[in-house]
Motif scaffolding. Structure first.
Motif, PDB file in Angstrom:
ATOM      1  N   GLY A   1       0.820  -1.199   0.000  1.00  0.00           N
ATOM      2  CA  GLY A   1       0.000   0.000   0.000  1.00  0.00           C
ATOM      3  C   GLY A   1       0.853   1.247   0.000  1.00  0.00           C
ATOM      4  O   GLY A   1       2.086   1.182  -0.146  1.00  0.00           O
TER       5      GLY A   1
ATOM      6  N   ALA B   1      -2.584   9.715  -4.242  1.00  0.00           N
ATOM      7  CA  ALA B   1      -3.421   8.611  -3.774  1.00  0.00           C
ATOM      8  C   ALA B   1      -4.199   7.975  -4.921  1.00  0.00           C
ATOM      9  O   ALA B   1      -4.305   6.742  -5.013  1.00  0.00           O
ATOM     10  N   ARG B   2      -4.755   8.807  -5.813  1.00  0.00           N
ATOM     11  CA  ARG B   2      -5.507   8.253  -6.945  1.00  0.00           C
ATOM     12  C   ARG B   2      -4.602   7.429  -7.851  1.00  0.00           C
ATOM     13  O   ARG B   2      -4.973   6.345  -8.319  1.00  0.00           O
TER      14      ARG B   2
ATOM     15  N   GLU C   1      -3.923   4.009  -6.274  1.00  0.00           N
ATOM     16  CA  GLU C   1      -5.049   3.089  -6.429  1.00  0.00           C
ATOM     17  C   GLU C   1      -5.112   2.524  -7.843  1.00  0.00           C
ATOM     18  O   GLU C   1      -5.405   1.340  -8.047  1.00  0.00           O
ATOM     19  N   GLN C   2      -4.782   3.353  -8.821  1.00  0.00           N
ATOM     20  CA  GLN C   2      -4.822   2.913 -10.214  1.00  0.00           C
ATOM     21  C   GLN C   2      -3.787   1.830 -10.509  1.00  0.00           C
ATOM     22  O   GLN C   2      -4.025   0.950 -11.347  1.00  0.00           O
TER      23      GLN C   2
ATOM     24  N   THR D   1      -2.813  -1.037  -2.291  1.00  0.00           N
ATOM     25  CA  THR D   1      -3.875  -0.974  -1.290  1.00  0.00           C
ATOM     26  C   THR D   1      -3.372  -1.571   0.032  1.00  0.00           C
ATOM     27  O   THR D   1      -2.660  -2.577   0.000  1.00  0.00           O
ATOM     28  N   PRO D   2      -3.636  -0.944   1.165  1.00  0.00           N
ATOM     29  CA  PRO D   2      -4.424   0.276   1.335  1.00  0.00           C
ATOM     30  C   PRO D   2      -3.685   1.532   0.875  1.00  0.00           C
ATOM     31  O   PRO D   2      -2.451   1.525   0.773  1.00  0.00           O
ATOM     32  N   VAL D   3      -4.441   2.572   0.586  1.00  0.00           N
ATOM     33  CA  VAL D   3      -3.886   3.880   0.241  1.00  0.00           C
ATOM     34  C   VAL D   3      -4.504   4.906   1.178  1.00  0.00           C
ATOM     35  O   VAL D   3      -5.728   4.955   1.311  1.00  0.00           O
ATOM     36  N   GLU D   4      -3.658   5.681   1.819  1.00  0.00           N
ATOM     37  CA  GLU D   4      -4.158   6.682   2.767  1.00  0.00           C
ATOM     38  C   GLU D   4      -3.488   8.027   2.558  1.00  0.00           C
ATOM     39  O   GLU D   4      -2.281   8.102   2.287  1.00  0.00           O
TER      40      GLU D   4
END
Length: 354
Positions: free
Chosen positions: A57, A77-78, A81-82, A86-89
């Motif tokens: 992540g 962050a976007r 995710e792409q 994960t997780p992304v904070e």
């Protein structure tokens, strides 16, 4: 199959090596500002981690110190995710009101936030994008400040940060390689204006000192500075082991240290013993300077009846009955007398011969 660009391959190899050395379960988290170094690291982790059997992540910290910082953090962050991280904070921190200058305050806030997120996700490790160039800058700054072997050892590739393994996979990767990797992958790094601000010593070293060194001594100077850090770190590890053993041998049941045992130690080992001991007493490590340790050492090696050594955190250490002891309250006759003086009281029967 298209050939992998060499900078991309080099960073992936460094990440793979770091991940194979992890023993704990849980995800690995990349601390990513969006700059070239951490962005190249995050891209490599996104590619390597799933193939190495690790969840991975990303955490990005918004210090709120610059216009548009919140948007920049959301963009990072976007992207994370792409690419499947994960997780992304996104963590927003408050820097104002903390100790030290703005750079130190931001660093303290950032690491507190990173540790909190890593602990919450039970992360196997927290990865940062410090490079060989960062290491060279760290060594030069330590040398200029007279930091001694600990400073010259630079940043370790791995250390414990409040119970979380902090891992720096890119310490043998250059800043030029991270920029080239981002370009090859079509990534646009964020350029932190603080990195060019001459108000910060590290920025001046980066913009003015290192280019002169490279021009004068050749490009190998950066590798040599980083190698120096590795060599000094290896020596430090051995001396620290010796100091651990010596600290155990010097301990007295009352919490003090036997002066005779300390006096017989090599200076490099004795200094480490004294540093470790006063850390145990509660002296803040960041505030403990060479001057404080020199005052402690004089209580052992050049005893002339001097009073207490004053340490950060309101601590005082005195020499009494052949031992170094913390002294919350100094009383007449409580410390050893100078050589040749008539003792104020007899020797402590618990330590015969001292």
């Amino acid at each position: 199959m298209a050939a992998i660009p060499p900078p991309v391959a080099a960073i992936r190899v460094a990440v793979r090596r770091a991940l194979t050395e992890l023993s704990a379960d849980g995800p690995v988290l990349v601390a990513c500002s969006g700059g070239a170094d951490s962005l190249a690291l995050a891209a490599a982790v996104a590619f390597v981690a799933p193939r190495a059997g690790h969840a991975a992540g990303l955490v990005t910290v918004d210090h709120g110190l610059q216009t548009g910082s919140a948007e920049r953090a959301e963009t990072v962050a976007r992207w994370a995710e792409q690419v499947g991280l994960t997780p992304v904070e996104v963590v927003r921190v408050e820097v104002a009101g903390r100790r030290g200058g703005p750079e130190a305050a931001a660093r303290e806030a950032r690491y507190q936030a990173l540790v909190e997120v890593a602990g919450r996700h039970r992360a196997a490790a927290l990865l940062t994008g410090h490079t060989r160039d960062d290491q060279a800058e760290t060594v030069l700054l330590a040398l200029a400040r007279g930091a001694g072997p600990r400073g010259l050892a630079g940043m370790p590739p791995r250390r414990d940060l409040a119970g979380v393994p902090l891992v720096r996979p890119l310490l043998e990767i250059s800043r030029g390689q991270t920029r080239a990797a981002c370009a090859a992958l079509g990534l646009t790094p964020w350029e932190d204006p603080h990195n060019l601000d001459p108000a910060y010593a590290r920025s001046r070293v980066r913009a003015e000192v290192l280019p002169v060194l490279v021009a004068t001594l050749g490009p190998g100077v950066l590798d040599n500075l980083a190698r120096t850090a590795r060599l000094v770190a290896a020596d430090n590890a051995v001396l620290d082991e010796l100091a651990d053993e010596a600290l155990l041998a010097a301990r007295h049941p009352d919490g003090g240290l036997a002066v005779k045992t300390l006096a017989d130690l090599a200076a490099a080992v004795r200094g480490r013993v004294l540093r470790a001991w006063v850390h145990e007493l509660g002296a803040p490590p960041a505030a403990l300077s060479h001057r404080h340790l020199a005052a402690l050492d004089l209580l052992v090696t050049d005893w002339r009846g001097q009073g207490a050594a004053y340490l950060p955190g309101g601590l005082r250490v005195v020499r009494r009955a052949g031992r170094l002891l913390p002294a919350p309250d100094e009383a007449p006759g409580a410390v050893d007398e100078a050589p040749g003086a008539v003792p104020a009281e007899g020797p402590d029967p618990a330590v015969p011969g001292l």
